[in-house]
Design an enzyme around this catalytic site. Structure first.
Site, mmCIF file in Angstrom:
data_model
loop_
_atom_site.group_PDB
_atom_site.id
_atom_site.type_symbol
_atom_site.label_atom_id
_atom_site.label_comp_id
_atom_site.label_asym_id
_atom_site.label_seq_id
_atom_site.Cartn_x
_atom_site.Cartn_y
_atom_site.Cartn_z
ATOM 1 N N VAL A 1 0.834 -1.200 0.000
ATOM 2 C CA VAL A 1 0.000 0.000 0.000
ATOM 3 C C VAL A 1 0.870 1.253 0.000
ATOM 4 O O VAL A 1 0.572 2.226 -0.696
ATOM 5 C CB VAL A 1 -0.956 -0.003 1.217
ATOM 6 C CG1 VAL A 1 -1.580 1.368 1.427
ATOM 7 C CG2 VAL A 1 -2.042 -1.057 1.033
ATOM 8 N N GLU A 2 1.960 1.211 0.763
ATOM 9 C CA GLU A 2 2.800 2.394 0.895
ATOM 10 C C GLU A 2 3.525 2.759 -0.400
ATOM 11 O O GLU A 2 3.487 3.918 -0.825
ATOM 12 C CB GLU A 2 3.833 2.182 2.009
ATOM 13 C CG GLU A 2 3.246 2.120 3.413
ATOM 14 C CD GLU A 2 2.707 3.448 3.888
ATOM 15 O OE1 GLU A 2 3.056 4.490 3.296
ATOM 16 O OE2 GLU A 2 1.926 3.450 4.851
ATOM 17 N N THR A 3 4.198 1.802 -1.019
ATOM 18 C CA THR A 3 5.081 2.148 -2.145
ATOM 19 C C THR A 3 5.053 1.146 -3.297
ATOM 20 O O THR A 3 5.951 1.169 -4.149
ATOM 21 C CB THR A 3 6.547 2.257 -1.657
ATOM 22 O OG1 THR A 3 6.962 0.988 -1.127
ATOM 23 C CG2 THR A 3 6.709 3.329 -0.595
#
Length: 383
Positions: A165-167
């Site tokens: 989700v982050e990167t």
């Protein structure tokens, strides 16, 4: 913390470097043998590549320097005194930071009355591209994920969900200079934010930690890139999280959250464990309602903070089935709005709440959980 980020120029810069290096390695003999037209074309290509290589940041990443900002310069002196840093170094670092209007726009709060939409939010993170990237990440780092789960008790799918989700597993780590993002939000945070003063104070703390860390490690404070909020690396750690939770998981003698998947995996697990992750506890359960007895106002009042025992949860009309009915810890009724449609609900446990400590959003937590589950299922389908 996590914030959506948009990227693009890093790849172009990386592609330019090999072209420039290649053009410079031809021997003098080959240069003499080449036709004049070819020589002219090569020189033109080298010239264009060199310009591309040294080209300044795009306009969206440029702004007014803080060197003439009295408040920022006072802050630089205060940080130097508090942290025992070289005052000239600190003033020079903050003085070269730039106020970025784009960062201010991206930090604008949602319009009042705007209803969230879980279905749309979910679609941004649970798709074939991200799942396939997660599958490759899991396969390449299976031993590190297993080690993190074994040592910290955090399931591999939760770790994979967060990094995804982050990167997108390191594919999108941000192209804002960290010092620009943190300085902008420390000294020029959008005033219409409902917690503007609190948020500005938070970012000043993060800027101070960033400067202290860079100075202590003898690193250039102008080099690190990250999100528009100043988060960096595969797990998008803020500077204070880096200091508190980042670990050298691969044992190579340094912590590298940008290039070491092992360090990113171990650091995410360490972060969640530090915030109270309980091994073996589900993140949430399905919930249904008794229309005659449900007390939605009371159930939703604590928001996502687990407050109710399973018995009191059900006494207020939120019904649980199977093992969920015997859950030993507190529960929260988590509401996920679906625009103008009916909301979705789950019974969140203390582990669900721990995931929201990474990003204070129930939508974020559910996206992490569902992406991680989808990646694990993709792994299990492999022969």
């Amino acid at each position: 913390m996590s914030y959506p980020v948009v990227f693009g120029l890093l790849l172009a810069a990386a592609l330019a470097l090999p072209l420039h290096a290649s053009a410079g390695t031809h021997s003098q003999t080959r240069k003499k043998a080449a036709p004049a037209a070819a020589q002219k074309a090569k020189k033109s290509a080298i010239k264009k590549t060199s310009v591309r290589k040294v080209r300044s940041a795009p306009a969206s990443r440029q702004g007014l320097p803080y060197a003439d900002h009295p408040e920022a310069m006072r802050f630089a002196d205060e940080v130097a005194e508090r942290r025992g840093l070289d005052p000239a170094w600190t003033r020079r670092a903050i003085g070269q930071a730039q106020q970025l209007p784009l960062v201010q726009r991206l930090m604008q709060p949602a319009q009042p009355g705007t209803r969230k939409n879980w279905a749309i939010y979910r679609s941004r993170f649970i798709d074939n591209f991200r799942i396939n990237a997660g599958l490759r990440f899991w396969q390449e780092n299976e031993s590190w994920l297993a080690k993190a789960e074994r040592e910290h008790g955090v399931p591999a799918e939760i770790i994979a969900g967060i990094i995804g989700v982050e990167t997108i597993y390191g594919r999108q780590m941000g192209d804002f200079r960290v010092i620009d993002a943190l300085s902008t939000l420390a000294f020029n945070h959008p005033e219409n934010h409902p917690r503007a003063a609190e948020r500005a104070a938070y970012f000043r703390g993060e800027l101070e930690q960033f400067l202290s860390t860079q100075h202590r490690r003898s690193l250039d404070p102008l080099e690190p890139l990250g999100s528009f909020a100043g988060a960096t690396g595969m797990p998008q750690f803020m500077p204070s999280s880096w200091v508190k939770w980042a670990v050298d998981f691969d044992g190579d003698g340094r912590i590298d959250l940008r290039n070491s998947a092992a360090d990113a995996i171990g650091s995410v697990a360490n972060y969640l464990k530090g915030y109270g992750w309980q091994t073996g506890m589900p993140t949430h359960y399905p919930v249904r309602f008794d229309a005659e007895t449900v007390d939605m106002d009371t159930l939703l009042a604590p928001d996502i903070l687990p407050t109710f025992s399973a018995a009191s949860f059900q006494a207020k009309g939120a019904l649980l089935d199977g093992a969920a009915a015997g859950h030993a810890g507190p529960l929260a009724l988590v509401e996920l709005e679906n625009g103008d449609g009916p909301s979705s609900y789950v019974a969140g446990t203390e582990n669900f709440y721990v995931v929201t400590r990474y990003n204070h959003s129930s939508y974020y937590a559910m996206a992490v959980i569902e992406l991680g589950r989808a990646v694990r299922e993709a792994v299990e389908r492999q022969p």
